[in-house]
Design a protein around this motif. Structure first.
Motif, PDB file in Angstrom:
ATOM      1  N   TYR A 218      -1.272  -3.471  -8.379  1.00  0.00           N
ATOM      2  CA  TYR A 218      -1.434  -2.442  -7.346  1.00  0.00           C
ATOM      3  C   TYR A 218      -2.491  -2.860  -6.330  1.00  0.00           C
ATOM      4  O   TYR A 218      -2.338  -2.656  -5.123  1.00  0.00           O
ATOM      5  N   VAL A 219      -3.598  -3.418  -6.811  1.00  0.00           N
ATOM      6  CA  VAL A 219      -4.641  -3.905  -5.903  1.00  0.00           C
ATOM      7  C   VAL A 219      -4.076  -4.989  -4.995  1.00  0.00           C
ATOM      8  O   VAL A 219      -4.276  -4.982  -3.773  1.00  0.00           O
ATOM      9  N   GLU A 220      -3.339  -5.937  -5.592  1.00  0.00           N
ATOM     10  CA  GLU A 220      -2.751  -7.017  -4.805  1.00  0.00           C
ATOM     11  C   GLU A 220      -1.774  -6.469  -3.772  1.00  0.00           C
ATOM     12  O   GLU A 220      -1.769  -6.887  -2.605  1.00  0.00           O
ATOM     13  N   CYS A 221      -0.944  -5.511  -4.174  1.00  0.00           N
ATOM     14  CA  CYS A 221       0.025  -4.910  -3.261  1.00  0.00           C
ATOM     15  C   CYS A 221      -0.674  -4.301  -2.055  1.00  0.00           C
ATOM     16  O   CYS A 221      -0.281  -4.528  -0.908  1.00  0.00           O
ATOM     17  N   TRP A 222      -1.735  -3.545  -2.305  1.00  0.00           N
ATOM     18  CA  TRP A 222      -2.419  -2.883  -1.180  1.00  0.00           C
ATOM     19  C   TRP A 222      -3.079  -3.909  -0.275  1.00  0.00           C
ATOM     20  O   TRP A 222      -3.007  -3.807   0.956  1.00  0.00           O
ATOM     21  N   LEU A 223      -3.717  -4.904  -0.859  1.00  0.00           N
ATOM     22  CA  LEU A 223      -4.399  -5.900  -0.043  1.00  0.00           C
ATOM     23  C   LEU A 223      -3.420  -6.681   0.826  1.00  0.00           C
ATOM     24  O   LEU A 223      -3.685  -6.959   2.001  1.00  0.00           O
ATOM     25  N   LEU A 224      -2.250  -7.047   0.264  1.00  0.00           N
ATOM     26  CA  LEU A 224      -1.306  -7.865   1.001  1.00  0.00           C
ATOM     27  C   LEU A 224      -0.467  -7.058   1.990  1.00  0.00           C
ATOM     28  O   LEU A 224      -0.210  -7.523   3.104  1.00  0.00           O
ATOM     29  N   ALA A 225      -0.035  -5.873   1.606  1.00  0.00           N
ATOM     30  CA  ALA A 225       0.918  -5.136   2.425  1.00  0.00           C
ATOM     31  C   ALA A 225       0.289  -4.060   3.298  1.00  0.00           C
ATOM     32  O   ALA A 225       0.854  -3.694   4.326  1.00  0.00           O
ATOM     33  N   CYS A 226      -0.847  -3.544   2.892  1.00  0.00           N
ATOM     34  CA  CYS A 226      -1.378  -2.358   3.546  1.00  0.00           C
ATOM     35  C   CYS A 226      -2.695  -2.571   4.283  1.00  0.00           C
ATOM     36  O   CYS A 226      -3.009  -1.809   5.198  1.00  0.00           O
ATOM     37  N   SER A 227      -3.471  -3.557   3.888  1.00  0.00           N
ATOM     38  CA  SER A 227      -4.826  -3.667   4.437  1.00  0.00           C
ATOM     39  C   SER A 227      -4.854  -4.242   5.846  1.00  0.00           C
ATOM     40  O   SER A 227      -5.763  -3.939   6.626  1.00  0.00           O
ATOM     41  N   GLY A 228      -3.897  -5.096   6.179  1.00  0.00           N
ATOM     42  CA  GLY A 228      -3.937  -5.759   7.468  1.00  0.00           C
ATOM     43  C   GLY A 228      -4.933  -6.896   7.524  1.00  0.00           C
ATOM     44  O   GLY A 228      -5.135  -7.507   8.580  1.00  0.00           O
ATOM     45  N   ILE A 229      -5.579  -7.203   6.404  1.00  0.00           N
ATOM     46  CA  ILE A 229      -6.569  -8.287   6.359  1.00  0.00           C
ATOM     47  C   ILE A 229      -5.828  -9.608   6.154  1.00  0.00           C
ATOM     48  O   ILE A 229      -5.003  -9.717   5.248  1.00  0.00           O
ATOM     49  N   PRO A 230      -6.100 -10.621   6.971  1.00  0.00           N
ATOM     50  CA  PRO A 230      -5.304 -11.848   6.910  1.00  0.00           C
ATOM     51  C   PRO A 230      -5.652 -12.754   5.732  1.00  0.00           C
ATOM     52  O   PRO A 230      -6.792 -12.814   5.293  1.00  0.00           O
ATOM     53  N   ASP A 231      -4.617 -13.432   5.228  1.00  0.00           N
ATOM     54  CA  ASP A 231      -4.758 -14.580   4.337  1.00  0.00           C
ATOM     55  C   ASP A 231      -5.544 -14.264   3.070  1.00  0.00           C
ATOM     56  O   ASP A 231      -6.491 -14.961   2.713  1.00  0.00           O
ATOM     57  N   ILE A 232      -5.125 -13.216   2.357  1.00  0.00           N
ATOM     58  CA  ILE A 232      -5.752 -12.889   1.077  1.00  0.00           C
ATOM     59  C   ILE A 232      -4.890 -13.435  -0.062  1.00  0.00           C
ATOM     60  O   ILE A 232      -3.666 -13.335  -0.024  1.00  0.00           O
ATOM     61  N   LYS A 233      -5.529 -14.013  -1.058  1.00  0.00           N
ATOM     62  CA  LYS A 233      -4.839 -14.447  -2.268  1.00  0.00           C
ATOM     63  C   LYS A 233      -5.479 -13.733  -3.456  1.00  0.00           C
ATOM     64  O   LYS A 233      -6.703 -13.610  -3.532  1.00  0.00           O
TER      65      LYS A 233
END
Length: 280
Positions: free
Chosen positions: A40-55
């Motif tokens: 869930y954390v990964e989903c929000w960071l990748l799809a919802c945060s708008g922050i670039p290039d997170i792994k």
């Protein structure tokens, strides 16, 4: 339609700069190893945060305590060069017994070792997460710890460990996630509404299902400084020719706006999704 129509999404707060191009390691015991709140954390960071290039990487280990991770941090984590780490220990460190000072002394010492190892592998930002909670109906039902029901006594132990985590995060200038409070508060409200047999911390008493893991994700995202807001889009249908605008830098654009009599057509471009999750 006439006037200004605004979606119910407040303007997004400034995103934490340390998350840009971050390598996020989600670390913990078997609760983390379930790969639910980490997903869930990964989903929000990748799809919802708008922050670039997170792994995002997941490092859960069944049955582990803080000292166990301190021993494997170099070998298991160091080679991935994490810049951000979330920690969730304490459930096993409490020993499944009533609180006594010796438990806290050992836990604090081991968490200090963990923070030292994370500093050594180059992690700049750490979210020191507290342990969660045990279910007030499903954790050792009918059993006692000392002179109290088992769930009462062990949640008290976990709350003490939570306080140690908070103090360490403050001392080290790091972030803190109160997973224990998020789960305990929601569990109290949920059971009052849905009944005692509605499990929040899992049917075994301490491995939460998707509902409880969603609460954990909420606590960790909040600990990362994220508030869940994804932006604001305002459309003024009364303006000559129509006019639209999106909050700057929030990942949304009004591409086109046209009117044909009483009908308005708006074309939007968005790079940030509202959060979606699985489960009942």
């Amino acid at each position: 339609m006439t006037g200004v129509q605004t979606c119910a999404l407040p303007i997004c707060a400034e995103q934490p700069p340390f998350l840009s191009a971050a390598r996020v390691a989600v670390v913990g015991d078997s609760i983390t190893e379930q790969k639910l709140y980490s997903k869930y954390v990964e989903c929000w960071l990748l799809a919802c945060s708008g922050i670039p290039d997170i792994k995002v990487m997941q490092f859960g280990w069944s049955g582990e305590r803080a000292d166990g991770f301190a021993r494997r941090a170099d070998n298991d984590l160091g080679v991935f060069d994490p810049t951000v780490v979330t920690l969730c220990y304490g459930m096993n460190d409490g020993g499944y017994q009533p609180w006594k000072p010796e438990i806290g002394t050992a836990y604090e010492a081991n968490m200090r070792k963990v923070l030292e190892r994370l500093d050594a592998v180059g992690a700049k930002t750490v979210v020191v997460g507290s342990p969660g909670a045990v279910d007030t109906n499903f954790f050792r039902p009918g059993q006692a710890m000392g002179d109290r029901p088992a769930h009462v006594a062990y949640n008290d132990t976990l709350a003490h460990l939570r306080d140690i985590d908070r103090a360490l995060a403050t001392e080290k200038g790091q972030r803190f996630a109160d997973v224990h409070a998020a789960m305990s508060d929601a569990m109290r409200k949920a059971k009052a509404t849905l009944g005692a047999k509605y499990d929040v911390c899992g049917r075994d008493g301490f491995h939460p299902g998707p509902n409880g893991q969603l609460l954990m994700a909420y606590a960790f995202l909040e600990g990362l400084g994220l508030d869940g807001r994804i932006g604001e889009i305002a459309i003024d249908l009364a303006a000559d020719g129509g006019k639209g605008a999106a909050s700057p830098g929030a990942g949304h654009d009004v591409v086109a706006l046209s009117r044909d009599g009483d009908t308005a057509t708006v074309e939007l471009s968005s790079r940030r999704w509202p959060f979606c999750f699985e489960g009942d």
